[in-house]
Design a protein around this motif. Structure first.
Motif, PDB file in Angstrom:
ATOM      1  N   LYS A  42      33.532  35.426  33.602  1.00  0.00           N
ATOM      2  CA  LYS A  42      32.277  34.743  32.819  1.00  0.00           C
ATOM      3  C   LYS A  42      31.467  35.660  32.883  1.00  0.00           C
ATOM      4  O   LYS A  42      31.008  34.935  31.952  1.00  0.00           O
ATOM      5  CB  LYS A  42      31.963  33.615  33.473  1.00  0.00           C
ATOM      6  CG  LYS A  42      33.081  32.658  34.689  1.00  0.00           C
ATOM      7  CD  LYS A  42      32.025  31.729  34.788  1.00  0.00           C
ATOM      8  CE  LYS A  42      32.825  30.088  35.532  1.00  0.00           C
ATOM      9  NZ  LYS A  42      32.214  29.167  36.388  1.00  0.00           N
ATOM     10  N   GLY A  43      31.874  36.562  32.643  1.00  0.00           N
ATOM     11  CA  GLY A  43      31.251  38.055  32.441  1.00  0.00           C
ATOM     12  C   GLY A  43      29.829  38.693  32.627  1.00  0.00           C
ATOM     13  O   GLY A  43      28.424  39.077  32.987  1.00  0.00           O
ATOM     14  N   GLU A  44      29.945  37.534  34.185  1.00  0.00           N
ATOM     15  CA  GLU A  44      28.813  38.580  34.807  1.00  0.00           C
ATOM     16  C   GLU A  44      29.021  39.150  36.369  1.00  0.00           C
ATOM     17  O   GLU A  44      30.244  39.533  36.233  1.00  0.00           O
ATOM     18  CB  GLU A  44      28.279  36.931  35.977  1.00  0.00           C
ATOM     19  CG  GLU A  44      27.884  35.603  35.555  1.00  0.00           C
ATOM     20  CD  GLU A  44      27.128  35.983  34.830  1.00  0.00           C
ATOM     21  OE1 GLU A  44      25.988  36.704  34.971  1.00  0.00           O
ATOM     22  OE2 GLU A  44      27.210  35.338  33.532  1.00  0.00           O
ATOM     23  N   LEU A  45      28.004  40.525  36.611  1.00  0.00           N
ATOM     24  CA  LEU A  45      28.139  41.065  37.440  1.00  0.00           C
ATOM     25  C   LEU A  45      29.136  41.062  38.491  1.00  0.00           C
ATOM     26  O   LEU A  45      28.857  39.855  39.537  1.00  0.00           O
ATOM     27  CB  LEU A  45      26.701  42.177  37.969  1.00  0.00           C
ATOM     28  CG  LEU A  45      27.125  43.079  38.919  1.00  0.00           C
ATOM     29  CD1 LEU A  45      27.413  44.309  37.829  1.00  0.00           C
ATOM     30  CD2 LEU A  45      25.187  43.727  39.016  1.00  0.00           C
ATOM     31  N   SER A  46      30.230  41.722  38.672  1.00  0.00           N
ATOM     32  CA  SER A  46      31.326  41.189  40.042  1.00  0.00           C
ATOM     33  C   SER A  46      30.871  42.264  41.183  1.00  0.00           C
ATOM     34  O   SER A  46      31.587  43.793  40.901  1.00  0.00           O
ATOM     35  CB  SER A  46      32.988  40.405  39.031  1.00  0.00           C
ATOM     36  OG  SER A  46      32.976  40.990  40.445  1.00  0.00           O
ATOM     37  N   LEU A  47      30.391  42.141  42.054  1.00  0.00           N
ATOM     38  CA  LEU A  47      30.519  43.590  43.130  1.00  0.00           C
ATOM     39  C   LEU A  47      32.307  43.798  43.846  1.00  0.00           C
ATOM     40  O   LEU A  47      32.262  44.558  44.449  1.00  0.00           O
ATOM     41  CB  LEU A  47      29.526  42.726  44.154  1.00  0.00           C
ATOM     42  CG  LEU A  47      28.088  43.261  42.977  1.00  0.00           C
ATOM     43  CD1 LEU A  47      27.055  43.016  44.658  1.00  0.00           C
ATOM     44  CD2 LEU A  47      28.289  44.223  42.462  1.00  0.00           C
ATOM     45  N   GLU A  48      32.667  42.152  43.567  1.00  0.00           N
ATOM     46  CA  GLU A  48      34.369  42.150  44.332  1.00  0.00           C
ATOM     47  C   GLU A  48      34.670  42.932  43.767  1.00  0.00           C
ATOM     48  O   GLU A  48      34.895  44.012  44.365  1.00  0.00           O
ATOM     49  CB  GLU A  48      34.359  41.595  44.466  1.00  0.00           C
ATOM     50  CG  GLU A  48      35.923  41.166  45.590  1.00  0.00           C
ATOM     51  CD  GLU A  48      36.451  39.891  45.138  1.00  0.00           C
ATOM     52  OE1 GLU A  48      37.572  40.014  45.920  1.00  0.00           O
ATOM     53  OE2 GLU A  48      35.693  38.651  45.126  1.00  0.00           O
ATOM     54  N   ARG A  49      34.732  42.991  42.213  1.00  0.00           N
ATOM     55  CA  ARG A  49      35.788  44.105  41.663  1.00  0.00           C
ATOM     56  C   ARG A  49      34.819  45.521  41.461  1.00  0.00           C
ATOM     57  O   ARG A  49      35.868  46.656  41.305  1.00  0.00           O
ATOM     58  CB  ARG A  49      35.515  43.394  39.943  1.00  0.00           C
ATOM     59  CG  ARG A  49      36.481  42.372  39.991  1.00  0.00           C
ATOM     60  CD  ARG A  49      36.209  41.299  38.907  1.00  0.00           C
ATOM     61  NE  ARG A  49      37.550  40.827  38.241  1.00  0.00           N
ATOM     62  CZ  ARG A  49      37.710  39.833  37.449  1.00  0.00           C
ATOM     63  NH1 ARG A  49      37.025  39.970  36.059  1.00  0.00           N
ATOM     64  NH2 ARG A  49      39.538  39.212  37.513  1.00  0.00           N
ATOM     65  N   THR A  50      33.519  45.342  41.098  1.00  0.00           N
ATOM     66  CA  THR A  50      33.026  46.862  41.695  1.00  0.00           C
ATOM     67  C   THR A  50      34.133  47.760  42.678  1.00  0.00           C
ATOM     68  O   THR A  50      34.160  48.921  42.608  1.00  0.00           O
ATOM     69  CB  THR A  50      31.502  46.928  41.794  1.00  0.00           C
ATOM     70  OG1 THR A  50      30.950  46.180  40.662  1.00  0.00           O
ATOM     71  CG2 THR A  50      31.146  48.297  41.701  1.00  0.00           C
ATOM     72  N   THR A  51      33.593  47.775  43.650  1.00  0.00           N
ATOM     73  CA  THR A  51      34.416  48.186  44.849  1.00  0.00           C
ATOM     74  C   THR A  51      35.529  47.951  44.760  1.00  0.00           C
ATOM     75  O   THR A  51      35.970  49.123  45.483  1.00  0.00           O
ATOM     76  CB  THR A  51      34.460  46.400  46.470  1.00  0.00           C
ATOM     77  OG1 THR A  51      32.727  46.207  46.680  1.00  0.00           O
ATOM     78  CG2 THR A  51      34.850  47.169  47.455  1.00  0.00           C
ATOM     79  N   ALA A  52      36.537  47.049  43.996  1.00  0.00           N
ATOM     80  CA  ALA A  52      37.895  47.921  44.376  1.00  0.00           C
ATOM     81  C   ALA A  52      38.070  49.063  43.177  1.00  0.00           C
ATOM     82  O   ALA A  52      39.076  49.653  43.478  1.00  0.00           O
ATOM     83  CB  ALA A  52      38.278  46.205  43.297  1.00  0.00           C
ATOM     84  N   LEU A  53      37.414  48.857  42.385  1.00  0.00           N
ATOM     85  CA  LEU A  53      36.706  49.817  40.870  1.00  0.00           C
ATOM     86  C   LEU A  53      36.928  51.167  41.430  1.00  0.00           C
ATOM     87  O   LEU A  53      37.589  52.810  41.452  1.00  0.00           O
ATOM     88  CB  LEU A  53      36.210  49.487  39.634  1.00  0.00           C
ATOM     89  CG  LEU A  53      36.089  50.707  39.074  1.00  0.00           C
ATOM     90  CD1 LEU A  53      37.327  50.502  38.285  1.00  0.00           C
ATOM     91  CD2 LEU A  53      35.549  49.855  37.894  1.00  0.00           C
ATOM     92  N   VAL A  54      36.065  51.042  42.334  1.00  0.00           N
ATOM     93  CA  VAL A  54      35.565  52.377  43.389  1.00  0.00           C
ATOM     94  C   VAL A  54      36.643  52.998  44.000  1.00  0.00           C
ATOM     95  O   VAL A  54      35.938  54.170  43.760  1.00  0.00           O
ATOM     96  CB  VAL A  54      33.777  52.401  44.035  1.00  0.00           C
ATOM     97  CG1 VAL A  54      33.461  53.185  45.035  1.00  0.00           C
ATOM     98  CG2 VAL A  54      32.694  51.988  43.026  1.00  0.00           C
ATOM     99  N   GLU A  55      36.555  52.720  44.936  1.00  0.00           N
ATOM    100  CA  GLU A  55      38.668  52.539  45.735  1.00  0.00           C
ATOM    101  C   GLU A  55      38.726  53.254  45.025  1.00  0.00           C
ATOM    102  O   GLU A  55      40.107  54.055  44.649  1.00  0.00           O
ATOM    103  CB  GLU A  55      38.607  52.172  46.607  1.00  0.00           C
ATOM    104  CG  GLU A  55      37.695  51.081  47.973  1.00  0.00           C
ATOM    105  CD  GLU A  55      36.862  52.238  49.054  1.00  0.00           C
ATOM    106  OE1 GLU A  55      37.594  53.758  48.216  1.00  0.00           O
ATOM    107  OE2 GLU A  55      35.755  51.777  49.385  1.00  0.00           O
ATOM    108  N   TYR A  56      39.480  52.411  43.801  1.00  0.00           N
ATOM    109  CA  TYR A  56      40.330  53.264  42.747  1.00  0.00           C
ATOM    110  C   TYR A  56      40.634  54.727  42.163  1.00  0.00           C
ATOM    111  O   TYR A  56      40.938  55.227  42.419  1.00  0.00           O
ATOM    112  CB  TYR A  56      41.042  52.028  42.175  1.00  0.00           C
ATOM    113  CG  TYR A  56      41.426  52.368  41.089  1.00  0.00           C
ATOM    114  CD1 TYR A  56      43.285  52.833  40.650  1.00  0.00           C
ATOM    115  CD2 TYR A  56      41.650  53.315  39.482  1.00  0.00           C
ATOM    116  CE1 TYR A  56      44.272  52.717  39.893  1.00  0.00           C
ATOM    117  CE2 TYR A  56      42.000  52.995  38.788  1.00  0.00           C
ATOM    118  CZ  TYR A  56      43.138  53.566  38.407  1.00  0.00           C
ATOM    119  OH  TYR A  56      44.834  53.252  37.654  1.00  0.00           O
ATOM    120  N   LEU A  57      39.132  54.536  41.886  1.00  0.00           N
ATOM    121  CA  LEU A  57      38.123  55.967  41.611  1.00  0.00           C
ATOM    122  C   LEU A  57      38.408  57.303  42.348  1.00  0.00           C
ATOM    123  O   LEU A  57      39.188  58.401  41.772  1.00  0.00           O
ATOM    124  CB  LEU A  57      37.000  55.651  40.627  1.00  0.00           C
ATOM    125  CG  LEU A  57      37.355  54.937  39.516  1.00  0.00           C
ATOM    126  CD1 LEU A  57      35.747  54.536  39.235  1.00  0.00           C
ATOM    127  CD2 LEU A  57      37.747  55.062  37.806  1.00  0.00           C
TER     128      LEU A  57
END
Length: 290
Positions: free
Chosen positions: A18-33
């Protein structure tokens, strides 16, 4: 010297569907990077859609990234604006969250002269204790911080680096020549990573590292170890993808590619819009060829 690493990622900001800040997806992205060789994160910069994030969202994002990273790599956050007093206040709030550094973009729209730029950065830097990175991006801010001004700013104790996205190698060389050995210059353009390293730059703040982080890291390490021919081959190999990531307004293409590799970061916020089918097809074709 505040060495944030050689390969830093200018991280996209993950949103939910929905275009709102997602901390869950942020966690996954940080770990991936981190898994794919990112040595430092730059949060809420241009690639992070900073103009569309509220200050509360940014602070929530900063706090979360610092917590997830947990000291494994440096976290640098974008707190600059074209309002000096507001930038001071916001930088202090970010510092209190435990970030490792602050990135300050050149003031946009109001087009200050070089003395105004100097006083802007000096005032912000002297209000905080963490290292400050200057962000020179004249294509977006409409003002260029000259080499002379950056050299002058480098004499302030906690101004320790510059993200140079002017695309001007002569200017970058002048900065490297005119600053002390402990002042760090990063390329702000993926396609100039190798040329910048060759004139004494330290590394890159990268968009492409979202999807070719291992390759970018290998290229940098090959250059540093003297394998210049292999580094050049990798540069030529990755250049089409680097260019395609900016064929449409960033970060639209990189968010689309992240989805293709299984890392969901959600949509972009207006005024950015999704890729057209033709743009998606071109991006996918070049990435698959790689």
């Amino acid at each position: 010297m505040a060495d944030f690493g050689r390969l830093l990622t200018a991280m996209v900001t993950p949103f939910d569907d929905k275009g709102e800040l997602s901390l869950e997806r942020t966690t996954a992205l940080v770990e991936y990077l981190i898994e794919h060789q990112t040595e430092g994160l730059v949060v809420a910069g241009t690639t992070g859609e900073s103009p569309t994030l509220s200050k509360d969202e940014k602070l929530k994002l900063f706090e979360h990234v610092v917590k997830v990273v947990d000291g494994r790599i440096p976290v640098i956050v974008g707190t600059g604006s074209n309002n000096t007093a507001e930038s001071v206040e916001f930088s202090r709030k970010a510092e209190a969250l435990g970030v490792d550094g602050i990135m300050i973009v050149a003031p946009y729209y109001n087009k200050p002269n070089q003395e105004g730029l100097y006083q802007h950065f000096k005032t912000i830097a002297e209000s905080i204790n963490v290292p400050v990175m200057i962000y020179n991006i004249p294509g977006r801010s409409s003002v260029n911080i000259t080499a002379e001004t950056i050299i002058r700013l480098s004499e302030i104790d906690n101004i320790t680096s510059v993200k140079e996205a002017s695309g001007n190698l002569d200017q970058m060389a002048a900065i490297i020549r005119g600053t002390s050995d402990d002042f760090i210059l990063y390329s702000g353009d993926d396609g100039l990573t190798l040329p910048v390293l060759s004139i004494g730059g330290h590394g890159v703040i990268s968009v492409a590292s979202h999807v070719i982080g291992d390759g970018m890291s290998n290229m940098i390490q090959d250059f540093l170890s003297g394998n210049h021919e292999d580094a050049a081959k990798q540069h030529l190999k990755y250049l089409p993808v680097m260019r395609e990531l900016f064929a449409a307004p960033s970060p639209v293409p990189v968010k689309a590619l992240l989805s293709q590799v299984g890392v969901e970061t959600g949509p972009v916020r207006l005024p950015m819009v999704d890729l057209t089918e033709e743009e998606k097809s071109s991006l996918t074709k070049i990435f698959k060829e790689l």
